[in-house]
Design a protein around this motif. Sequence first.
Motif, PDB file in Angstrom:
ATOM      1  N   UNK A   1       0.740  -1.292  -0.010  1.00 18.81           N
ATOM      2  CA  UNK A   1       0.084   0.057  -0.078  1.00 18.81           C
ATOM      3  C   UNK A   1       1.034   1.351   0.121  1.00 18.81           C
ATOM      4  N   UNK A   2       2.184   1.183   0.447  1.00 16.27           N
ATOM      5  CA  UNK A   2       2.885   2.376   0.487  1.00 16.27           C
ATOM      6  C   UNK A   2       3.266   2.770  -0.920  1.00 16.27           C
ATOM      7  N   UNK A   3       3.263   1.805  -1.955  1.00 19.33           N
ATOM      8  CA  UNK A   3       3.409   2.256  -3.339  1.00 19.33           C
ATOM      9  C   UNK A   3       2.342   3.008  -3.825  1.00 19.33           C
ATOM     10  N   UNK A   4       1.006   2.394  -3.427  1.00 17.89           N
ATOM     11  CA  UNK A   4      -0.295   3.419  -3.886  1.00 17.89           C
ATOM     12  C   UNK A   4      -0.149   4.515  -3.325  1.00 17.89           C
ATOM     13  N   UNK A   5      -0.079   4.795  -2.153  1.00 16.29           N
ATOM     14  CA  UNK A   5       0.168   6.138  -1.399  1.00 16.29           C
ATOM     15  C   UNK A   5       0.892   6.967  -2.308  1.00 16.29           C
ATOM     16  N   UNK A   6       2.005   6.401  -2.548  1.00 14.77           N
ATOM     17  CA  UNK A   6       3.056   7.337  -3.133  1.00 14.77           C
ATOM     18  C   UNK A   6       2.622   7.751  -4.658  1.00 14.77           C
ATOM     19  N   UNK A   7       1.973   6.922  -5.210  1.00 14.81           N
ATOM     20  CA  UNK A   7       1.343   7.002  -6.442  1.00 14.81           C
ATOM     21  C   UNK A   7       0.445   8.098  -6.468  1.00 14.81           C
ATOM     22  N   UNK A   8      -0.561   8.010  -5.434  1.00 12.86           N
ATOM     23  CA  UNK A   8      -1.720   8.981  -5.116  1.00 12.86           C
ATOM     24  C   UNK A   8      -1.061  10.498  -5.035  1.00 12.86           C
ATOM     25  N   UNK A   9       0.062  10.493  -4.022  1.00 11.46           N
ATOM     26  CA  UNK A   9       0.589  11.764  -3.631  1.00 11.46           C
ATOM     27  C   UNK A   9       1.064  12.335  -4.812  1.00 11.46           C
ATOM     28  N   UNK A  10       1.818  11.518  -5.723  1.00 11.08           N
ATOM     29  CA  UNK A  10       2.374  12.076  -6.846  1.00 11.08           C
ATOM     30  C   UNK A  10       1.384  12.677  -7.941  1.00 11.08           C
ATOM     31  N   UNK A  11       0.198  11.788  -8.190  1.00 12.43           N
ATOM     32  CA  UNK A  11      -0.608  12.123  -9.189  1.00 12.43           C
ATOM     33  C   UNK A  11      -1.602  13.348  -8.603  1.00 12.43           C
ATOM     34  N   UNK A  12      -1.811  13.426  -7.347  1.00 14.86           N
ATOM     35  CA  UNK A  12      -2.598  14.653  -6.532  1.00 14.86           C
ATOM     36  C   UNK A  12      -1.806  15.940  -6.256  1.00 14.86           C
ATOM     37  N   UNK A  13      -0.617  15.770  -6.320  1.00 19.96           N
ATOM     38  CA  UNK A  13       0.226  17.098  -5.647  1.00 19.96           C
ATOM     39  C   UNK A  13      -0.584  18.302  -5.915  1.00 19.96           C
ATOM     40  N   UNK A  14      -0.892  19.327  -4.982  1.00 27.92           N
ATOM     41  CA  UNK A  14      -0.002  19.532  -3.789  1.00 27.92           C
ATOM     42  C   UNK A  14      -0.526  18.782  -2.700  1.00 27.92           C
ATOM     43  N   UNK A  15      -1.829  17.850  -2.941  1.00 28.03           N
ATOM     44  CA  UNK A  15      -2.592  17.439  -1.959  1.00 28.03           C
ATOM     45  C   UNK A  15      -1.867  16.117  -1.349  1.00 28.03           C
ATOM     46  N   UNK A  16      -1.933  15.874   0.002  1.00 27.31           N
ATOM     47  CA  UNK A  16      -1.383  14.745   0.424  1.00 27.31           C
ATOM     48  C   UNK A  16      -2.531  13.583   0.743  1.00 27.31           C
ATOM     49  N   UNK A  17      -2.458  12.361   0.465  1.00 26.00           N
ATOM     50  CA  UNK A  17      -3.280  11.434   0.641  1.00 26.00           C
ATOM     51  C   UNK A  17      -3.138  10.506   2.068  1.00 26.00           C
ATOM     52  N   UNK A  18      -3.960   9.929   2.519  1.00 26.68           N
ATOM     53  CA  UNK A  18      -3.939   8.947   3.520  1.00 26.68           C
ATOM     54  C   UNK A  18      -4.826   7.870   3.301  1.00 26.68           C
ATOM     55  N   UNK A  19      -4.608   6.620   3.373  1.00 21.84           N
ATOM     56  CA  UNK A  19      -5.462   5.424   3.348  1.00 21.84           C
ATOM     57  C   UNK A  19      -5.748   4.841   4.789  1.00 21.84           C
ATOM     58  N   UNK A  20      -7.013   4.833   5.138  1.00 20.79           N
ATOM     59  CA  UNK A  20      -7.208   4.267   6.284  1.00 20.79           C
ATOM     60  C   UNK A  20      -7.194   2.624   6.324  1.00 20.79           C
ATOM     61  N   UNK A  21      -7.513   2.062   7.504  1.00 20.18           N
ATOM     62  CA  UNK A  21      -7.487   0.571   7.689  1.00 20.18           C
ATOM     63  C   UNK A  21      -8.645  -0.023   6.608  1.00 20.18           C
ATOM     64  N   UNK A  22      -8.541  -1.231   6.546  1.00 16.68           N
ATOM     65  CA  UNK A  22      -9.396  -2.021   5.699  1.00 16.68           C
ATOM     66  C   UNK A  22     -10.585  -2.171   6.775  1.00 16.68           C
ATOM     67  N   UNK A  23     -11.961  -1.729   6.121  1.00 17.13           N
ATOM     68  CA  UNK A  23     -13.082  -1.872   6.961  1.00 17.13           C
ATOM     69  C   UNK A  23     -13.582  -3.545   6.716  1.00 17.13           C
ATOM     70  N   UNK A  24     -14.727  -4.092   7.425  1.00 10.89           N
ATOM     71  CA  UNK A  24     -15.230  -5.174   7.286  1.00 10.89           C
ATOM     72  C   UNK A  24     -15.574  -5.498   5.749  1.00 10.89           C
ATOM     73  N   UNK A  25     -16.028  -4.582   5.183  1.00  9.05           N
ATOM     74  CA  UNK A  25     -16.434  -4.610   3.313  1.00  9.05           C
ATOM     75  C   UNK A  25     -15.325  -4.871   2.600  1.00  9.05           C
TER      76      UNK A  25
END
Length: 93
Positions: A1-25
């Motif tokens: 997931x670190x790679x995905x967060x890094x990709x999202x941060x790169x694609x959405x600059x200047x915004x920063x992204x955070x992924x929460x924990x996996x829920x029951x679904x």
Amino acid sequence: MERVCSLLNDALTPYLTALGAVDASGNRQLTLYDPRGAVTLQRQVAARQLVDQHLLVDLVDGLHRDLQIAEGRLQPCVIAALQHQRHDQGTFA
């Protein structure tokens, strides 16, 4: 997931992204923060959107559109009009 967060941060600059924990679904809470650290967008995303390249591109495109709306650079009615126009151009009479 670190790679995905890094990709999202790169694609959405200047915004920063955070992924929460996996829920029951199997979904995760995706949060976008502006450069000052304020929450700009929150979205539930399915796990498959984060592992399939095509779905990830679609997710980022949707987030870009939602950011434009949140920033006041694009009105939702404009999106609807563009989609309607695109649909009308694709049909033959």
